[in-house]
Write an enzyme that holds these catalytic residues in place. Sequence first.
Site, PDB file in Angstrom:
ATOM      1  N   ALA A 147       2.645  -3.247   0.992  1.00 26.13           N
ATOM      2  CA  ALA A 147       2.347  -4.682   0.899  1.00 26.13           C
ATOM      3  C   ALA A 147       1.712  -5.125   2.206  1.00 26.13           C
ATOM      4  O   ALA A 147       1.748  -4.409   3.205  1.00 26.13           O
ATOM      5  CB  ALA A 147       3.611  -5.484   0.616  1.00 26.13           C
ATOM      6  N   LYS A 148       1.133  -6.296   2.205  1.00 24.08           N
ATOM      7  CA  LYS A 148       0.603  -6.901   3.429  1.00 24.08           C
ATOM      8  C   LYS A 148       0.462  -8.390   3.187  1.00 24.08           C
ATOM      9  O   LYS A 148       0.222  -8.836   2.059  1.00 24.08           O
ATOM     10  CB  LYS A 148      -0.766  -6.316   3.776  1.00 24.08           C
ATOM     11  CG  LYS A 148      -1.021  -6.244   5.276  1.00 24.08           C
ATOM     12  CD  LYS A 148      -0.198  -5.125   5.911  1.00 24.08           C
ATOM     13  CE  LYS A 148      -0.554  -4.961   7.381  1.00 24.08           C
ATOM     14  NZ  LYS A 148       0.166  -3.810   7.973  1.00 24.08           N
TER      15      LYS A 148
END
Length: 419
Positions: A108-109
Site C-alpha cells: 500500500a502507499k
Amino acid sequence: MPEKTMIHSAWQTALTQLDSVSKLMMLPEDIHQILRSFDRILTVSVPVRMDDGFLRVFTGFRVQHNASRGPYKGGVRYHSELTLDDLKALAMEMTWKCSLAGVPFGGAKGGIVCNPKTFSKNELERLTRRYTYAIMPIIGIEKDIPAPDVNTNEQIMAWIMDMYSVKNGYCTPGIVTGKPVNVGGSLGRTDATGLGIVFTITNAMKQKKMNLKGIKVVIQGYGNVGSAVGKFLSEMGCKTIAVSSSRGGIYNPKGLSHDALIKYYTKNGSFEHFPHAESVTNASLLELPCDVLVPAAMENQITKENADKIKAKIIVEGANGPTTIEADQILSGRKIPVIPDILANAGGVIVSYFEWVQDAQCYFWCENEVNARLKNLMNRSYEEVYALSREKKLNMRTAAMMIAVKKVADAISVRGIYP
C-alpha cells in the site's frame, strides 16, 4: 540532470517490469491481470484550518495493491508533486518487497499533495489528524498499517496512532509502525533501511570475493537512509569518498568522516564549502570511480544518458526506482551488477513487521535481537535471489521480481477467486 520527458514514469516502469517477468514466468493471464490491478484506491479531501484562520483543502490518497498474503503495508508521504501514479507504483513495489522478504503483508502507499515545509507544527498536526480521519474506514491493525515515508516521521505516526485510538476508544499502537519507542515503536527501526543495505553490500562483496574493509563507496542522498549506510560502513572500515544532499555533493578520494559530515550538515543545511572536499553535482557524483555506488535519493537517477559512464563495480539501490529500465539493460551489458530496491532497501519494512509483531504481543525486543533478526531475513532473501540469478542466468532484479511475483501469484491461486 536528465529531463523527465526522456524517461518512463514510475508507474510505467512498474507495469513494464511486472509484464516482463510475468511473460518470462509464463504466469497465467488471469493472475497477471489481477496483479496489474488494485484492490482499492481511495481519494479524499483534507480540509485544514490554517494558523491564519483561512481554510485550505488538500487532496489525499491511500492506494492498496494486493492483500493476498496479508494486510496492506506502506508509507505515507507529504509532497507538493505527489501524483496518484507515483503512489500506484510505490504500492505495487511494496507488494513485491514484502513478498520477497517473506513478510506477511501486501503493498500500500498513501499521501497528501502538499509542501509540509511551509506548515507550522500545529498545521501539520491538524493536516495529519484530518487525513487519518478520512482514510480510517480502510486502515486497521489487520487491514492496512501505515508507516513514515518522504516528509513524514515518527511524530506524524504518533498523531495517526492517537487519532485512530481516540476514535476506537482505546490505545491502538499497532495501527502504524515507525512511531516513537515510548508509544510502542521498535528499537532499531530508525536505522533499519540503512542497516539492511549494509547487509546487502556485505553479501555482494562476498559474492565478488572482495574484502569489505577499505572499499570505496559513493552515496547519493545522505539523508536518513544514506547517512545510516555511511555510519555502519565507516564502522566496518569502508571509505565513503562522496556524498550528496538535494543541493549538491562533495568528493574526496581519501575519504570523508561520517561524524564530520553529520555535524557540518546539521549546522549548515548542506555540504556546500565542506572543508578538504571537491564540490560535485548529484549527476556527476554517480559517475565517480568507486567499488560501491548507493543511489539513495530519488527515482530515475541512473538513465540511458549516464549508464554508460558509471564506473562503480556494483550498484546497490537505496532509493525506490533509482535506475530506469533502459539503464538496467546498459548496465547488464556492461556486467555491472545492480542489487534492486525490493531486495536492498527492504530493511525498513522488515523491522516495521517486527514492530507490528511486538505491538501485538505487548512484548518488546532489545536492539541486538531486532538487528539479528533483520540480518537473518536480509541474508536469506539475498541468497535466494542470487541462487535463482545464477541458475537461470538472470540479472538480480529479474530474479528478485520472479521470486516476489511467484509468492503473490501462488497465494492468489491457492485462495481462489470469490464468487
